[in-house]
Scaffold this motif. Structure first.
Motif, PDB file in Angstrom:
ATOM      1  N   LEU A 276       0.831  -1.194   0.000  1.00 25.13           N
ATOM      2  CA  LEU A 276       0.000   0.000   0.000  1.00 25.13           C
ATOM      3  C   LEU A 276       0.873   1.253   0.000  1.00 25.13           C
ATOM      4  CD1 LEU A 276      -2.557  -1.068   2.759  1.00 25.13           C
ATOM      5  CD2 LEU A 276      -2.745  -1.407   0.297  1.00 25.13           C
ATOM      6  N   LYS A 277       0.274   2.380  -0.325  1.00 24.61           N
ATOM      7  CA  LYS A 277       0.983   3.651  -0.304  1.00 24.61           C
ATOM      8  C   LYS A 277       0.736   4.376   1.023  1.00 24.61           C
ATOM      9  CE  LYS A 277       2.642   3.441  -4.506  1.00 24.61           C
ATOM     10  NZ  LYS A 277       4.094   3.349  -4.751  1.00 24.61           N
ATOM     11  N   TYR A 278       1.757   5.073   1.494  1.00 23.72           N
ATOM     12  CA  TYR A 278       1.643   5.886   2.711  1.00 23.72           C
ATOM     13  C   TYR A 278       1.117   5.057   3.891  1.00 23.72           C
ATOM     14  CZ  TYR A 278       2.027   9.714  -0.667  1.00 23.72           C
ATOM     15  OH  TYR A 278       2.451  10.551  -1.674  1.00 23.72           O
ATOM     16  N   PHE A 279       1.639   3.859   4.045  1.00 22.56           N
ATOM     17  CA  PHE A 279       1.085   2.941   5.043  1.00 22.56           C
ATOM     18  C   PHE A 279       2.204   2.321   5.870  1.00 22.56           C
ATOM     19  CE2 PHE A 279      -0.711  -1.143   6.459  1.00 22.56           C
ATOM     20  CZ  PHE A 279      -1.915  -0.713   7.003  1.00 22.56           C
ATOM     21  N   LEU A 280       2.149   2.531   7.196  1.00 28.36           N
ATOM     22  CA  LEU A 280       3.103   1.923   8.121  1.00 28.36           C
ATOM     23  C   LEU A 280       2.352   0.956   9.028  1.00 28.36           C
ATOM     24  CD1 LEU A 280       5.868   1.616   9.439  1.00 28.36           C
ATOM     25  CD2 LEU A 280       5.369   3.635  10.837  1.00 28.36           C
ATOM     26  N   PHE A 281       2.640  -0.321   8.867  1.00 27.80           N
ATOM     27  CA  PHE A 281       2.041  -1.360   9.696  1.00 27.80           C
ATOM     28  C   PHE A 281       3.028  -1.726  10.796  1.00 27.80           C
ATOM     29  CE2 PHE A 281       1.421  -5.809  10.835  1.00 27.80           C
ATOM     30  CZ  PHE A 281       0.074  -5.824  11.143  1.00 27.80           C
ATOM     31  N   VAL A 282       2.632  -1.500  12.043  1.00 28.71           N
ATOM     32  CA  VAL A 282       3.468  -1.838  13.190  1.00 28.71           C
ATOM     33  C   VAL A 282       2.687  -2.801  14.074  1.00 28.71           C
ATOM     34  CG1 VAL A 282       4.681  -0.986  15.226  1.00 28.71           C
ATOM     35  CG2 VAL A 282       4.632   0.392  13.136  1.00 28.71           C
ATOM     36  N   SER A 283       3.284  -3.934  14.370  1.00 28.87           N
ATOM     37  CA  SER A 283       2.593  -4.933  15.181  1.00 28.87           C
ATOM     38  C   SER A 283       3.515  -5.455  16.274  1.00 28.87           C
ATOM     39  CB  SER A 283       2.109  -6.085  14.306  1.00 28.87           C
ATOM     40  OG  SER A 283       1.229  -6.920  15.017  1.00 28.87           O
ATOM     41  N   THR A 284       2.920  -5.763  17.418  1.00 25.30           N
ATOM     42  CA  THR A 284       3.680  -6.306  18.537  1.00 25.30           C
ATOM     43  C   THR A 284       3.186  -7.706  18.861  1.00 25.30           C
ATOM     44  OG1 THR A 284       2.192  -5.528  20.295  1.00 25.30           O
ATOM     45  CG2 THR A 284       3.845  -3.970  19.479  1.00 25.30           C
ATOM     46  N   TYR A 285       4.090  -8.527  19.357  1.00 22.30           N
ATOM     47  CA  TYR A 285       3.683  -9.859  19.799  1.00 22.30           C
ATOM     48  C   TYR A 285       4.622 -10.352  20.893  1.00 22.30           C
ATOM     49  CZ  TYR A 285       7.404 -11.867  16.809  1.00 22.30           C
ATOM     50  OH  TYR A 285       8.616 -12.184  16.221  1.00 22.30           O
ATOM     51  N   ARG A 286       4.083 -11.219  21.718  1.00 22.68           N
ATOM     52  CA  ARG A 286       4.850 -11.818  22.818  1.00 22.68           C
ATOM     53  C   ARG A 286       5.500 -13.090  22.300  1.00 22.68           C
ATOM     54  NH1 ARG A 286       0.302 -11.335  27.696  1.00 22.68           N
ATOM     55  NH2 ARG A 286      -0.213  -9.128  27.328  1.00 22.68           N
ATOM     56  N   ASP A 287       6.798 -13.045  22.130  1.00 21.63           N
ATOM     57  CA  ASP A 287       7.477 -14.189  21.524  1.00 21.63           C
ATOM     58  C   ASP A 287       7.540 -15.398  22.449  1.00 21.63           C
ATOM     59  OD1 ASP A 287       9.152 -12.852  23.232  1.00 21.63           O
ATOM     60  OD2 ASP A 287      10.946 -13.048  21.988  1.00 21.63           O
ATOM     61  N   ASP A 288       7.182 -15.228  23.730  1.00 22.06           N
ATOM     62  CA  ASP A 288       7.162 -16.358  24.643  1.00 22.06           C
ATOM     63  C   ASP A 288       5.770 -16.984  24.750  1.00 22.06           C
ATOM     64  OD1 ASP A 288       6.049 -14.180  25.869  1.00 22.06           O
ATOM     65  OD2 ASP A 288       7.051 -14.442  27.800  1.00 22.06           O
ATOM     66  N   GLU A 289       4.833 -16.506  23.901  1.00 25.89           N
ATOM     67  CA  GLU A 289       3.475 -17.050  23.923  1.00 25.89           C
ATOM     68  C   GLU A 289       3.006 -17.418  22.511  1.00 25.89           C
ATOM     69  OE1 GLU A 289       0.555 -14.902  26.178  1.00 25.89           O
ATOM     70  OE2 GLU A 289       2.054 -14.039  27.513  1.00 25.89           O
ATOM     71  N   THR A 290       3.933 -17.851  21.680  1.00 24.83           N
ATOM     72  CA  THR A 290       3.587 -18.151  20.288  1.00 24.83           C
ATOM     73  C   THR A 290       3.593 -19.646  19.979  1.00 24.83           C
ATOM     74  OG1 THR A 290       5.913 -17.873  19.650  1.00 24.83           O
ATOM     75  CG2 THR A 290       4.470 -15.941  19.454  1.00 24.83           C
ATOM     76  N   HIS A 291       3.732 -20.493  20.999  1.00 26.27           N
ATOM     77  CA  HIS A 291       3.868 -21.935  20.732  1.00 26.27           C
ATOM     78  C   HIS A 291       2.609 -22.539  20.125  1.00 26.27           C
ATOM     79  CE1 HIS A 291       2.539 -21.235  24.878  1.00 26.27           C
ATOM     80  NE2 HIS A 291       1.827 -22.345  24.781  1.00 26.27           N
ATOM     81  N   ASP A 292       1.428 -21.990  20.464  1.00 27.03           N
ATOM     82  CA  ASP A 292       0.181 -22.511  19.910  1.00 27.03           C
ATOM     83  C   ASP A 292      -0.422 -21.567  18.879  1.00 27.03           C
ATOM     84  OD1 ASP A 292       0.190 -24.820  21.474  1.00 27.03           O
ATOM     85  OD2 ASP A 292      -0.759 -23.782  23.155  1.00 27.03           O
ATOM     86  N   SER A 293       0.350 -20.603  18.438  1.00 30.25           N
ATOM     87  CA  SER A 293      -0.175 -19.574  17.524  1.00 30.25           C
ATOM     88  C   SER A 293       0.289 -19.836  16.093  1.00 30.25           C
ATOM     89  CB  SER A 293       0.304 -18.189  17.966  1.00 30.25           C
ATOM     90  OG  SER A 293      -0.003 -17.216  16.988  1.00 30.25           O
ATOM     91  N   PRO A 294      -0.603 -19.585  15.108  1.00 32.40           N
ATOM     92  CA  PRO A 294      -0.189 -19.709  13.706  1.00 32.40           C
ATOM     93  C   PRO A 294       0.683 -18.537  13.265  1.00 32.40           C
ATOM     94  CG  PRO A 294      -2.468 -18.961  13.819  1.00 32.40           C
ATOM     95  CD  PRO A 294      -2.044 -19.264  15.237  1.00 32.40           C
ATOM     96  N   LEU A 295       0.988 -17.636  14.193  1.00 35.06           N
ATOM     97  CA  LEU A 295       1.767 -16.440  13.860  1.00 35.06           C
ATOM     98  C   LEU A 295       3.122 -16.783  13.264  1.00 35.06           C
ATOM     99  CD1 LEU A 295       2.388 -13.376  13.938  1.00 35.06           C
ATOM    100  CD2 LEU A 295       3.077 -13.689  16.321  1.00 35.06           C
ATOM    101  N   MET A 296       3.826 -17.740  13.860  1.00 34.14           N
ATOM    102  CA  MET A 296       5.183 -18.023  13.404  1.00 34.14           C
ATOM    103  C   MET A 296       5.203 -18.522  11.970  1.00 34.14           C
ATOM    104  SD  MET A 296       6.473 -16.869  16.010  1.00 34.14           S
ATOM    105  CE  MET A 296       8.135 -16.946  15.380  1.00 34.14           C
ATOM    106  N   THR A 297       4.166 -19.283  11.596  1.00 35.56           N
ATOM    107  CA  THR A 297       4.071 -19.738  10.204  1.00 35.56           C
ATOM    108  C   THR A 297       3.892 -18.551   9.276  1.00 35.56           C
ATOM    109  OG1 THR A 297       3.070 -21.813  10.911  1.00 35.56           O
ATOM    110  CG2 THR A 297       2.802 -21.196   8.595  1.00 35.56           C
ATOM    111  N   THR A 298       3.061 -17.597   9.691  1.00 39.63           N
ATOM    112  CA  THR A 298       2.828 -16.397   8.891  1.00 39.63           C
ATOM    113  C   THR A 298       4.088 -15.569   8.756  1.00 39.63           C
ATOM    114  OG1 THR A 298       0.518 -16.309   9.629  1.00 39.63           O
ATOM    115  CG2 THR A 298       1.439 -14.303   8.668  1.00 39.63           C
ATOM    116  N   LEU A 299       4.817 -15.389   9.866  1.00 46.32           N
ATOM    117  CA  LEU A 299       6.029 -14.573   9.832  1.00 46.32           C
ATOM    118  C   LEU A 299       7.110 -15.208   8.968  1.00 46.32           C
ATOM    119  CD1 LEU A 299       6.347 -13.407  13.555  1.00 46.32           C
ATOM    120  CD2 LEU A 299       5.657 -12.056  11.575  1.00 46.32           C
ATOM    121  N   SER A 300       7.167 -16.534   8.977  1.00 53.99           N
ATOM    122  CA  SER A 300       8.188 -17.222   8.191  1.00 53.99           C
ATOM    123  C   SER A 300       7.881 -17.147   6.699  1.00 53.99           C
ATOM    124  CB  SER A 300       8.303 -18.681   8.622  1.00 53.99           C
ATOM    125  OG  SER A 300       7.076 -19.374   8.381  1.00 53.99           O
TER     126      SER A 300
END
Length: 300
Positions: A276-300
């Motif tokens: 996108l144009k003129y768009f800053l996406f900033v996201s936070t996550y707890r890296d010690d609580e990602t064992h059951d989250s699909p987040l790591m697959t998305t980030l990889s």
């Protein structure tokens, strides 16, 4: 006098919390510098930079009055808050330490987005390590440049509700755009019509502020459309493209995406790839609580 050149209510609140007002002596040369400095100290953003007690403030005002009566002027280097100005209790400073490199990355990203680019930044860390504060601290650099600040967070109890946090944020974004000039909203209305068409009706229940942008014109489909996952995801992605077309930089901050549902993560991935144009996406996550989250697959 309005200390900030901002008209949007939400951004004005944020500016009062994080922005810095122009000193009075710069607005009116007739205001003595010590008085201007005193007012700036009263409204300082960092608590430790303000007066710590009414006693300290009164001492400075009385000393200034004495100088004015005896000499006719107040010395320009009048020391503020040095006489009996203490709180009487220990208070830790609200500062960021040891994260200069992260602040620089965020600052550089803001500069790129200000020029029309798109950036995505993920901030990881344990709970209570200042991830959100780090991002919000960065936004204070651009709040007076007219940026939109759109914030939201995922909840562990809402993981069964697809797009829950993102829909709320999109509604906030549409609400800000509703306050813009008629020419900008007219342009958006036409873009919605040509890009979304009847699909816009899939979103108005979840994003009520989209309806004013659509206007009174009917977008009803000729035949019913089943809101299948891929249809809704594509429609939301297209809405991001439409809203970012206004060329107003957006600071889109999404907290706790370790609790994001799979649909939201797929949409985030699609948005980032869309550039996108003129768009800053900033996201936070707890890296010690990602064992059951699909987040790591998305980030990889």
């Amino acid at each position: 006098h309005n200390p900030f050149k901002i008209t949007n209510e939400d951004d004005m609140k944020l500016a009062h919390l994080n922005g810095y007002a122009t000193p009075l002596h710069e607005l009116d040369p007739n205001v003595p510098l010590p008085i201007s400095n005193l007012v700036s100290k009263l409204i300082a953003k960092e608590p430790e930079e303000r007066y710590q007690s009414t006693r300290g403030l009164l001492n400075d005002l009385r000393s200034m009055q004495t100088e004015m009566v005896t000499t006719g002027v107040i010395s320009t280097d009048f020391p503020l808050g040095v006489k009996d100005d203490y709180l009487g209790q220990i208070k830790l400073p609200d500062q960021i330490y040891g994260r200069q490199s992260e602040l620089q990355i965020l600052s550089d990203a803001c500069k790129s987005v200000q020029a029309g680019d798109s950036k995505a930044i993920f901030i990881k860390g344990s709970s209570g390590t200042g991830k959100s504060f780090l991002a919000k601290k960065t936004f204070t650099q651009v709040v007076e440049k007219g940026w939109y600040f759109i914030s939201g967070k995922h909840d562990a109890l809402q993981m069964d509700r697809p797009y829950s946090a993102i829909l709320l944020m999109l509604n906030m974004w549409c609400g800000k755009l509703c306050d813009e000039s008629n020419s900008k909203t007219q342009s958006l209305r036409q873009f919605i019509k040509t890009t979304l068409g009847h699909r816009a009706k899939l979103l108005t229940d979840s994003i009520p502020n989209l309806q004013p942008l659509m206007g009174s014109e009917s977008f009803a489909p000729e035949t019913d459309i089943m809101p299948e996952k891929h249809v809704l995801s594509n429609t939301l992605c297209d809405l991001f493209i439409i809203l970012s077309s206004t060329k107003t930089p957006v600071f889109f901050m999404l907290d706790d995406i370790q609790w994001a549902d799979k649909e939201s993560l797929n949409l985030i991935s699609k948005i980032i790839q869309t550039q996108l144009k003129y768009f800053l996406f900033v996201s936070t996550y707890r890296d010690d609580e990602t064992h059951d989250s699909p987040l790591m697959t998305t980030l990889s």
